[in-house]
Design an enzyme around this catalytic site. Structure first.
Site, short mmCIF file in Angstrom:
data_model
loop_
_atom_site.label_atom_id
_atom_site.label_comp_id
_atom_site.label_asym_id
_atom_site.label_seq_id
_atom_site.Cartn_x
_atom_site.Cartn_y
_atom_site.Cartn_z
N LYS A 121 3.88 -0.71 9.90
CA LYS A 121 3.47 -2.19 9.42
C LYS A 121 2.96 -2.16 8.28
CE LYS A 121 0.96 -3.02 13.27
NZ LYS A 121 1.39 -1.74 14.12
N THR A 122 2.10 -1.39 7.78
CA THR A 122 1.29 -1.75 6.65
C THR A 122 2.14 -1.38 5.56
OG1 THR A 122 -0.96 -1.27 7.50
CG2 THR A 122 -0.60 -0.98 5.34
N GLU A 165 1.20 -8.62 8.36
CA GLU A 165 1.17 -7.64 9.35
C GLU A 165 0.59 -8.22 10.60
OE1 GLU A 165 -0.94 -3.21 9.79
OE2 GLU A 165 -0.63 -3.92 8.06
#
Length: 462
Positions: A121-122, A165
């Site tokens: 995600k990051t 995110e």
């Protein structure tokens, strides 16, 4: 008060303001004109970055830190009910807002891209933030890690796109209503909140149901958990799949390693695009393709976004080079789930050449180690040698019988060379003593193992 600032958050107080998710929301609110205050357990560069934006940051938690005129108190799921500032908020009748609700309010009126998945995600959120900025789109973004400096995890941009995110760990991603949602992968994790894959699929299904009418889901065609989720959907949401699978809508034709970079070729809408990703490994290349597909779904021309993705050069803790001494490179990895560990170790193997890969691993959470310790040990077998620290508890209390030995035993059963070190202060000397010129040393885990990189470099220099 700046446009787009929710009235209820014009004087917010954040408990745990220095955390990755919390600090990003606090930063955006400060940039929008809010009078931001908060507290954190310890001082940090992130706290200094918030102070530079005009925020008041207290160190330590005390009832007196909460101003009587605070409009709300923002918390994460990690804040316990007996926190003195939270108790004081109840006494004063100040509304308590979960950070996911605060983030959802910040996205209201914009065009959100919400990035979800068990891993990546990051990185993917960062790739979108950097490439859209490179194209002059001036996005707002909230990321779970710093791009290139402490406090760079969030920005209030002048454009209409908001990249965020979306955290599944506590189901907080159910609060968002994205125009485009990305699901990178779907695996069982966060065992304190999810008992089964069925619960995971139900939770991600709820997230998909939050996509606004006319919006788009971008989802992996390669990952079995994601494919299963796609099969369960009722067809009411436009879905774009991506990956190496033959049936992917955005198909990855090749990923060619080029040291710490990769050249990626994809086919999208009948056209072939080749672009460079400035981080190593197929795992990160696929993240970039997800970002490309999401941007295209939002109307950003793929032919413009693809080369702009090369502007992304990494995010802190995601295979971040910390330095080199005596011919040994020290690299920091946030990987803490077996899938992430495997992906990072495979990427490093491709980049290491004739050198060895040495890992200093710190398990994260007792619940995760209990459920996935065997798989973590098997992943460590991909390294030439590993040093394993005690479990970093984070928000959890110890679990009887759950220790790093679960991982060490599994690693040794898989044929790995593993050393246990119980005193973290001894670890830099141990792993530096193992290293030879040409080797790569990875500090790996989601805890404070990241702090040991400079100490390893210091040992190597002597």
């Amino acid at each position: 008060m700046a446009p787009g600032l929710p009235t209820a958050m014009d004087r917010p107080h954040f408990i745990g303001i220095g955390g990755a998710g919390m600090s990003g929301i606090a930063k955006i609110l400060a940039q929008r004109g809010a009078k931001v205050a908060g507290s954190d357990a310890k001082d940090s560069a992130t706290a200094d970055a918030l102070r530079a934006l005009g925020a008041t940051v207290h160190i330590g938690h005390a009832a007196g830190h909460l101003a009587d005129d605070a409009s709300c108190v923002v918390v994460s799921s990690a804040i316990r009910e007996d926190n003195p500032e939270l108790v004081r908020a109840a006494e004063l009748g100040i509304p308590v807002v979960h950070r996911s609700d605060a983030l959802a309010a910040l996205m209201d009126g914009l065009r959100p891209i919400a990035v979800a998945g068990t891993h990546g995600k990051t990185t993917t959120t960062s790739m979108l933030a950097v490439s859209l900025t490179e194209l002059g789109r001036e996005p707002s973004y909230a990321i779970g890690g710093d791009l290139d400096a402490p406090g760079s995890n969030a920005l209030h941009g002048a454009g209409e796109i908001f990249v965020a995110e979306a955290d599944e760990s506590d189901r907080s991603f159910h609060k968002y209503a994205p125009e485009v949602a990305i699901i990178l992968n779907v695996e069982l994790d966060h065992h304190a909140n999810y008992a089964s894959m069925e619960e995971i699929h139900e939770s991600f299904g709820t997230f998909v149901g939050r996509i606004v009418p006319g919006g788009t889901l971008v989802i992996s065609a390669d990952h079995e958990g994601a494919r299963e989720l796609t099969r369960r959907l009722d067809g009411s949401v436009r879905t774009v799949t991506y990956g190496e699978a033959a049936d992917a809508d955005v198909r990855v034709l090749s990923v060619v390693p080029q040291g710490l970079r990769s050249e990626v070729t994809v086919e999208l809408d009948g056209d072939r695009l080749t672009f460079t990703v400035s981080v190593p490994g197929k795992h990160y290349a696929l993240n970039a393709v997800a970002a490309l597909a999401a941007g295209a779904a939002l109307g950003v021309p793929a032919a413009e976004l693809a080369p702009a993705l090369a502007a992304y050069t990494g995010v802190k803790r995601r295979l971040q080079l910390k330095g080199e001494e005596a011919g040994v490179q020290v690299i920091d990895s946030y990987a803490h789930h077996p899938t992430e560990m495997t992906a990072d170790l495979e990427a490093m193997r491709a980049a290491a050449g004739d050198g060895r890969i040495l890992v200093l691993f710190q398990p994260h959470l007792f619940s995760r180690t209990r459920e996935l310790g065997t798989e973590m040990g098997q992943a460590l077998a991909l390294a030439d040698a590993s040093v394993v620290l005690d479990i970093y508890p984070a928000r959890e209390d110890p679990v009887p019988g759950v220790t790093s030995e679960l991982i060490i035993d599994a690693a040794r059963a898989a044929g790995a060379d593993v050393t246990a070190v119980h005193d973290k202060a001894d670890a830099p000397a141990v792993i530096a003593g193992m290293a030879k010129p040409g080797d790569l040393v990875l500090t790996m885990g989601a805890g404070d193992v990241t702090d040991l990189g400079p100490h390893i470099l210091d040992r190597l220099s002597k």
